[in-house]
Write a protein that holds these residues in place. Structure first.
Motif, PDB file in Angstrom:
ATOM      1  N   TRP A 326       9.062   2.425   6.178  1.00 41.42           N
ATOM      2  CA  TRP A 326       7.627   2.658   6.050  1.00 41.42           C
ATOM      3  C   TRP A 326       6.908   1.334   6.319  1.00 41.42           C
ATOM      4  O   TRP A 326       7.387   0.270   5.965  1.00 41.42           O
ATOM      5  N   GLN A 327       5.726   1.422   6.930  1.00 44.04           N
ATOM      6  CA  GLN A 327       4.974   0.204   7.246  1.00 44.04           C
ATOM      7  C   GLN A 327       3.538   0.229   6.740  1.00 44.04           C
ATOM      8  O   GLN A 327       2.807  -0.740   6.921  1.00 44.04           O
ATOM      9  N   ASP A 328       3.129   1.308   6.110  1.00 45.60           N
ATOM     10  CA  ASP A 328       1.758   1.433   5.612  1.00 45.60           C
ATOM     11  C   ASP A 328       1.644   0.675   4.286  1.00 45.60           C
ATOM     12  O   ASP A 328       2.338   0.991   3.319  1.00 45.60           O
ATOM     13  N   ILE A 329       0.753  -0.319   4.236  1.00 47.73           N
ATOM     14  CA  ILE A 329       0.655  -1.147   3.029  1.00 47.73           C
ATOM     15  C   ILE A 329       0.023  -0.386   1.864  1.00 47.73           C
ATOM     16  O   ILE A 329       0.134  -0.817   0.717  1.00 47.73           O
ATOM     17  N   ARG A 330      -0.599   0.761   2.120  1.00 52.42           N
ATOM     18  CA  ARG A 330      -1.180   1.538   1.019  1.00 52.42           C
ATOM     19  C   ARG A 330      -0.099   2.174   0.146  1.00 52.42           C
ATOM     20  O   ARG A 330      -0.376   2.575  -0.974  1.00 52.42           O
ATOM     21  N   TYR A 331       1.123   2.277   0.686  1.00 52.87           N
ATOM     22  CA  TYR A 331       2.229   2.828  -0.099  1.00 52.87           C
ATOM     23  C   TYR A 331       3.008   1.740  -0.841  1.00 52.87           C
ATOM     24  O   TYR A 331       3.947   2.044  -1.558  1.00 52.87           O
ATOM     25  N   LEU A 332       2.635   0.484  -0.620  1.00 47.97           N
ATOM     26  CA  LEU A 332       3.326  -0.616  -1.283  1.00 47.97           C
ATOM     27  C   LEU A 332       2.694  -0.892  -2.646  1.00 47.97           C
ATOM     28  O   LEU A 332       1.782  -0.209  -3.093  1.00 47.97           O
TER      29      LEU A 332
END
Length: 579
Positions: A326-332
């Protein structure tokens, strides 16, 4: 599998020890103030000699050692990161070809051998961008290749124009070309080539698209190889280009590139694309300070940036590897607790990018902003430059707050593992370099003391802008992003700033609507139209018609033969009577 590991280890040790050897060899040449110029006569045909030339001076050797050091770290990192790939052997060989092409470009004083390295970079980068073999990778690879072909054509035209001198060794003709009025064309073409390779406006769209490549490749590309090739080429040609109209044009374009990429990174949620846009911003810094007339300062920032940008990508790759691509920072979120070593290295790289005092980025960026403050610039460029610096700190702190703090926002359970030593050691080595390399190189490159005289408020302006940028990054992070984006997504200005000033659309849609449609029309009207009718197809139709007439004559009834016989007798009778 053992063969793959053997190639990885051999490549790592060879690149690592060769980088240290070249670094100390370059230091020796710097101390002695000498350069080594090697000419190898490959073959001669009568009075034609094909000569391979190599230039070893302190600049080329130190930059080459930097490239080899980062490449060795990337190869060691790739062994673990690409362990699930059955073709890791091919991947390592592609990386080695990439490094060899960059080395060819660095040590070449000859435009022909520069073109070999330049085209090698373009070809191998295309192979690496499409490595995962999906539609997105193919489109990104084609955009990268076609954008860089503009620079390739510029160098080819420069090679043709250099025939006016009788040699392609540009290093011998620097002073003459600078004073020769007809040589303005070469300076313009070299600036164009540097702009395409370093992704300056309007060629910026391919840089974020090239993130389709594996993360170790992105680390290598965005730190010291592909994108820095244009900066290095313009640094080498700076005695020719300086003072020309292209110098000023490059300065304004690079400042706009800084501003555009800084704005775009604050609207981006893809982890790798944020770091790619930060690379684009720093390339604008290098090009702008180079066009101000400080090639050594640009080269200094090139080296320091290479270390912490490679570290930034390796840490991002470790995070992506742990959250299953995954690369979406909103999921970090909460990564600081899950991956403490990776997070520490990531924060060191981010703070070095922001210009935190006494890290690598501080020594170059602070000096660049102070030299900018001492120059005679208009107020618009001055403000844009400092706003771009503040935007760099803004998106860096926004990235830290999104990824390191808060709660983990993944939708299912993920196992975080920070025990892959083959991925940890490269990050530790590069963290050490990101802390120390700025101080070391500042003493080596700027051995002569130069005084920077600024008033107190300008001296503190850099620190003030960084603090304001960090505060803005925190405030943007604390806003409810979904509410903000839904309110702003219909606004043209926010869409314009968040999409790199519509450059990806212009680079792709204009290519389709103008060039491909024009090519289709030309193919239908000319290749499949008039040229076929007048050329091969028309000739074929004429022959077929004639063959049909002959066939009809041969396949007809006996009346034709009797009529022919009587006509022949009549002609003979007429001839006899005339005699």
């Amino acid at each position: 599998m053992m063969l793959n590991l053997k190639i990885c280890y051999l490549s790592f040790f060879f690149l690592f020890f060769l980088s240290f050897f070249l670094f100390f060899f370059g230091l020796n040449l710097m101390m002695m103030e000498e350069s080594i110029f090697i000419e190898w006569n490959m073959f001669s045909i009568q009075n034609l000699s094909v000569v391979m030339t190599l230039l070893f001076d302190w600049m080329s050797l130190i930059f080459l050692s930097c490239v080899l050091f980062i490449s060795s770290m990337v190869v060691m990192y790739s062994e673990e990161y690409m362990s699930g790939d059955k073709n890791i052997n091919r991947f390592i060989l592609l990386v080695l070809m990439f490094v060899f092409s960059m080395g060819m470009l660095i040590v070449s004083p000859n435009l022909i051998s520069i073109l070999l390295g330049w085209d090698g970079l373009g070809l191998v980068s295309y192979c690496l961008v499409i490595y995962y073999q999906n539609t997105k990778s193919f489109n990104a690879g084609m955009l990268t290749a076609l954008s860089n072909r503009v620079g390739d054509v510029a160098i080819l035209i420069s090679i043709a124009w250099m025939l006016n001198f009788g040699s392609w060794n540009y290093i011998f003709y620097m002073d003459y070309m600078n004073n020769y009025s007809d040589m303005w064309l070469i300076s313009g073409l070299i600036v164009l080539a540097g702009m395409t390779k370093s992704a300056q406006i309007p060629f910026s769209a391919w840089l974020p698209a090239a993130m389709a490549a594996p993360t170790p490749v992105s680390s290598l590309v965005h730190s010291s190889t592909l994108v820095t090739a244009g900066v290095y080429l313009v640094i080498r040609f700076s005695p020719i280009v300086s003072g020309s109209i292209f110098w000023y044009f490059l300065f304004y374009i690079s400042v706009l590139t800084m501003f555009m990429s800084g704005l775009g990174a604050n609207y981006e949620f893809d982890l790798k694309k944020i770091i790619a846009l930060s690379t684009l911003s720093q390339l604008g810094v290098m090009m702008s300070v180079l066009s101000l007339g400080y090639p050594l300062l640009s080269f200094f920032h090139l080296l320091t940036h290479a270390m912490f940008k490679a570290l930034l990508f390796l840490c991002a790759g470790c995070i992506i590897h742990n959250i299953k691509d995954w690369q979406d920072i909103r999921y970090l979120g909460c990564v600081g607790l899950m991956l403490p070593l990776t997070s520490s290295c990531f924060n060191i790289a981010n703070l070095a990018l922001c210009g935190m005092p006494f890290l690598a980025g501080f020594y170059s960026k602070d000096l660049i902003l102070e030299m900018l403050s001492m120059n005679f610039l208009n107020i618009l460029i001055f403000i844009l430059y400092f706003i771009s610096t503040g935007l760099t700190v803004c998106y860096s702190f926004r990235l830290i707050f999104y990824s390191m703090m808060g709660d983990l926002n993944m939708s299912s359970f993920f196992f975080f593992n920070n025990n892959e030593s083959k991925m940890n050691w490269p990050m530790i080595f590069l963290s050490f370099m990101a802390i120390m390399v700025g101080s070391i190189l500042s003493w080596l490159i700027f051995s002569k003391v130069e005084m920077i005289c600024l008033p107190f408020h300008l001296k503190l302006l850099t620190l003030f802008v960084c603090l304001i940028g960090a505060w803005m990054g925190l405030e943007i992070n604390q806003l409810k992003i979904s509410v903000m984006m839904s309110a702003l997504e219909k606004k043209f200005i926010f869409s314009f700033m968040g999409s790199m000033w519509f450059m990806p659309f212009l680079s792709t849609q204009s290519l389709i609507n103008i060039y491909l449609n024009l090519g289709s029309y030309y193919m239908k009207s000319m290749d499949h139209g008039w040229s076929e009718y007048i050329g091969s197809q028309g000739f074929n139709m004429s022959l077929m018609s004639l063959a049909k007439k002959v066939q009809e004559f041969q396949n007809n009834t006996i009346k034709i033969y009797f009529m022919t016989f009587f006509l022949w007798i009549l002609m003979v009778f007429i001839v006899v009577l005339n005699m």
